[in-house]
Design a protein around this motif. Structure first.
Motif, mmCIF file in Angstrom:
data_model
loop_
_atom_site.group_PDB
_atom_site.id
_atom_site.type_symbol
_atom_site.label_atom_id
_atom_site.label_comp_id
_atom_site.label_asym_id
_atom_site.label_seq_id
_atom_site.Cartn_x
_atom_site.Cartn_y
_atom_site.Cartn_z
ATOM 1 N N ALA A 186 21.114 55.227 35.142
ATOM 2 C CA ALA A 186 21.838 55.686 36.331
ATOM 3 C C ALA A 186 23.347 55.648 36.098
ATOM 4 O O ALA A 186 24.081 56.533 36.566
ATOM 5 C CB ALA A 186 21.459 54.820 37.533
ATOM 6 N N ILE A 187 23.827 54.637 35.374
ATOM 7 C CA ILE A 187 25.262 54.569 35.060
ATOM 8 C C ILE A 187 25.650 55.741 34.175
ATOM 9 O O ILE A 187 26.685 56.393 34.375
ATOM 10 C CB ILE A 187 25.592 53.236 34.370
ATOM 11 C CG1 ILE A 187 25.305 52.056 35.312
ATOM 12 C CG2 ILE A 187 27.060 53.210 33.931
ATOM 13 C CD1 ILE A 187 25.509 50.701 34.678
ATOM 14 N N ARG A 188 24.825 56.041 33.176
ATOM 15 C CA ARG A 188 25.124 57.169 32.290
ATOM 16 C C ARG A 188 25.180 58.478 33.070
ATOM 17 O O ARG A 188 26.061 59.317 32.848
ATOM 18 C CB ARG A 188 24.062 57.261 31.204
ATOM 19 C CG ARG A 188 24.309 58.425 30.256
ATOM 20 C CD ARG A 188 23.145 58.691 29.348
ATOM 21 N NE ARG A 188 23.369 59.931 28.619
ATOM 22 C CZ ARG A 188 22.462 60.507 27.840
ATOM 23 N NH1 ARG A 188 21.276 59.955 27.681
ATOM 24 N NH2 ARG A 188 22.730 61.628 27.211
ATOM 25 N N MET A 189 24.233 58.675 34.000
ATOM 26 C CA MET A 189 24.231 59.895 34.797
ATOM 27 C C MET A 189 25.482 59.984 35.665
ATOM 28 O O MET A 189 26.029 61.066 35.882
ATOM 29 C CB MET A 189 22.975 59.940 35.671
ATOM 30 C CG MET A 189 21.664 60.066 34.905
ATOM 31 S SD MET A 189 21.531 61.587 33.911
ATOM 32 C CE MET A 189 21.840 60.926 32.253
ATOM 33 N N ALA A 190 25.939 58.829 36.175
ATOM 34 C CA ALA A 190 27.159 58.828 36.985
ATOM 35 C C ALA A 190 28.373 59.220 36.146
ATOM 36 O O ALA A 190 29.248 59.961 36.611
ATOM 37 C CB ALA A 190 27.367 57.453 37.613
ATOM 38 N N VAL A 191 28.434 58.729 34.920
ATOM 39 C CA VAL A 191 29.536 59.099 34.021
ATOM 40 C C VAL A 191 29.535 60.605 33.784
ATOM 41 O O VAL A 191 30.594 61.244 33.682
ATOM 42 C CB VAL A 191 29.420 58.332 32.692
ATOM 43 C CG1 VAL A 191 30.438 58.834 31.687
ATOM 44 C CG2 VAL A 191 29.609 56.836 32.930
ATOM 45 N N ASP A 192 28.331 61.205 33.714
ATOM 46 C CA ASP A 192 28.210 62.654 33.508
ATOM 47 C C ASP A 192 28.367 63.447 34.791
ATOM 48 O O ASP A 192 28.272 64.688 34.772
ATOM 49 C CB ASP A 192 26.846 62.980 32.884
ATOM 50 C CG ASP A 192 26.711 62.453 31.462
ATOM 51 O OD1 ASP A 192 27.768 62.187 30.838
ATOM 52 O OD2 ASP A 192 25.578 62.298 30.976
ATOM 53 N N GLY A 193 28.566 62.756 35.934
ATOM 54 C CA GLY A 193 28.755 63.450 37.193
ATOM 55 C C GLY A 193 27.485 63.814 37.928
ATOM 56 O O GLY A 193 27.526 64.511 38.948
ATOM 57 N N GLN A 194 26.334 63.340 37.467
ATOM 58 C CA GLN A 194 25.054 63.649 38.113
ATOM 59 C C GLN A 194 24.685 62.514 39.076
ATOM 60 O O GLN A 194 23.788 61.715 38.818
ATOM 61 C CB GLN A 194 23.970 63.852 37.054
ATOM 62 C CG GLN A 194 24.284 64.967 36.062
ATOM 63 C CD GLN A 194 23.174 65.182 35.056
ATOM 64 O OE1 GLN A 194 22.013 65.343 35.426
ATOM 65 N NE2 GLN A 194 23.522 65.188 33.781
ATOM 66 N N PHE A 195 25.386 62.459 40.198
ATOM 67 C CA PHE A 195 25.259 61.323 41.104
ATOM 68 C C PHE A 195 23.941 61.328 41.874
ATOM 69 O O PHE A 195 23.420 60.266 42.213
ATOM 70 C CB PHE A 195 26.450 61.296 42.060
ATOM 71 C CG PHE A 195 27.758 61.131 41.354
ATOM 72 C CD1 PHE A 195 28.117 59.906 40.818
ATOM 73 C CD2 PHE A 195 28.620 62.201 41.200
ATOM 74 C CE1 PHE A 195 29.322 59.745 40.151
ATOM 75 C CE2 PHE A 195 29.829 62.058 40.531
ATOM 76 C CZ PHE A 195 30.173 60.824 40.001
ATOM 77 N N GLY A 196 23.423 62.502 42.172
ATOM 78 C CA GLY A 196 22.125 62.549 42.833
ATOM 79 C C GLY A 196 21.039 61.934 41.979
ATOM 80 O O GLY A 196 20.195 61.173 42.468
ATOM 81 N N LEU A 197 21.069 62.242 40.692
ATOM 82 C CA LEU A 197 20.099 61.653 39.768
ATOM 83 C C LEU A 197 20.323 60.153 39.633
ATOM 84 O O LEU A 197 19.363 59.376 39.512
ATOM 85 C CB LEU A 197 20.198 62.338 38.407
ATOM 86 C CG LEU A 197 19.152 61.963 37.353
ATOM 87 C CD1 LEU A 197 17.738 62.138 37.900
ATOM 88 C CD2 LEU A 197 19.340 62.795 36.095
ATOM 89 N N SER A 198 21.576 59.719 39.674
ATOM 90 C CA SER A 198 21.877 58.281 39.611
ATOM 91 C C SER A 198 21.242 57.536 40.780
ATOM 92 O O SER A 198 20.629 56.479 40.597
ATOM 93 C CB SER A 198 23.398 58.059 39.635
ATOM 94 O OG SER A 198 23.997 58.519 38.457
ATOM 95 N N VAL A 199 21.370 58.096 41.984
ATOM 96 C CA VAL A 199 20.774 57.466 43.158
ATOM 97 C C VAL A 199 19.255 57.403 43.018
ATOM 98 O O VAL A 199 18.618 56.391 43.342
ATOM 99 C CB VAL A 199 21.171 58.222 44.441
ATOM 100 C CG1 VAL A 199 20.415 57.677 45.641
ATOM 101 C CG2 VAL A 199 22.671 58.109 44.680
ATOM 102 N N GLY A 200 18.657 58.486 42.507
ATOM 103 C CA GLY A 200 17.212 58.502 42.309
ATOM 104 C C GLY A 200 16.753 57.440 41.328
ATOM 105 O O GLY A 200 15.717 56.788 41.537
#
Length: 252
Positions: A35-49
């Motif tokens: 989830a942290i990696r996805m947030a770094v890439d800007g994919q915040f919806g996936l991070s929340v999931g």
């Protein structure tokens, strides 16, 4: 006769299925870190999931360990360490990358406060679980549990994704919200717990239908549903707090 053979420790056999609880804890940790990696890439919806997936896995591993009779001190420590990463570090960093980089100093202070509050909440929970023999473990929660705290902290993301960027909170508001949720985690307020909930058998069908409806809502309208769940949870905390305050006044 060889004395070394007599003093050798006996090797204990265990079934492979007894490793499942620890494996699930590790999968939850991998979900939180991803989830942290996805947030770094800007994919915040996936991070929340992914944080939600970590919370779901966290609710499974302990129950599975009790079912398989594979509870251990190592497993308990592993679960606690995973919770600190998944529900303390991860949501704080996701919120930081999402909405607080505009004010890096204030945002980072909020990240540190929230993470430390989560750590203190987990430490208090671990101490509370180690009760003396003959004593009962506490049935309810005192303070918001770390998984619920993580889902509460992500509320600003739910709000923005549900109603658009016009309602996106400013960085200082996100920081204040994080500190508020951290304070709820270390508070002495009673919070909802489903551990001791019992229902009549004839009402089980309503629980099942409600669970299906909730799952369908999460899949169809995830952001609105998550936001409503946060609001319901906060209302439940307020109701329990008022009941507790009234009972204290009646005793005095």
């Amino acid at each position: 006769m060889n004395d070394d053979n007599q003093s050798a420790p006996r090797r204990r056999r265990m079934h492979l299925f007894q490793l499942l609880p620890n494996l699930i804890s590790m999968l939850a940790l991998c979900s939180g870190l991803t989830a942290i990696r996805m947030a770094v890439d800007g994919q915040f919806g996936l991070s929340v999931g992914l944080i939600g997936l970590a919370a779901a896995l966290d609710g499974i591993d302990g129950r599975l360990a009790r079912m398989l009779k594979s509870e251990s001190a190592i497993g308990a420590e592993l679960d606690s360490l995973c919770d600190l990463v998944n529900f303390g570090v991860t949501p704080a960093l996701v919120l930081y990358y999402w909405g607080m980089r505009a004010d890096t100093s204030l945002g980072w202070i909020a990240v540190l406060i929230y993470t430390v509050c989560c750590m203190l909440r987990l430490a208090r929970f671990n101490v509370g679980q180690k009760v003396a023999e003959g004593e009962e473990k506490p049935k309810g929660f005192v303070g918001v549990p770390s998984p619920a705290g993580a889902m509460l902290a992500l509320g600003p993301i739910y709000l923005t994704y549900a109603f658009g960027p016009d309602l996106r909170p400013p960085a200082f508001a996100v920081a204040i919200w994080m500190v508020f949720v951290g304070a709820l985690m270390i508070s002495r307020m009673p919070t909802p717990s489903f551990k001791g909930v019992r229902i009549y058998a004839e009402n089980a069908r309503f629980i099942l239908v409600g669970s299906v409806a909730l799952t369908a809502s999460l899949l169809t309208y995830p952001w609105v549903t998550l936001l409503l769940l946060d609001l319901v949870y906060l209302i439940a905390i307020l109701v329990l707090w008022r009941k507790s305050a009234r009972s204290l006044r009646s005793v005095v």
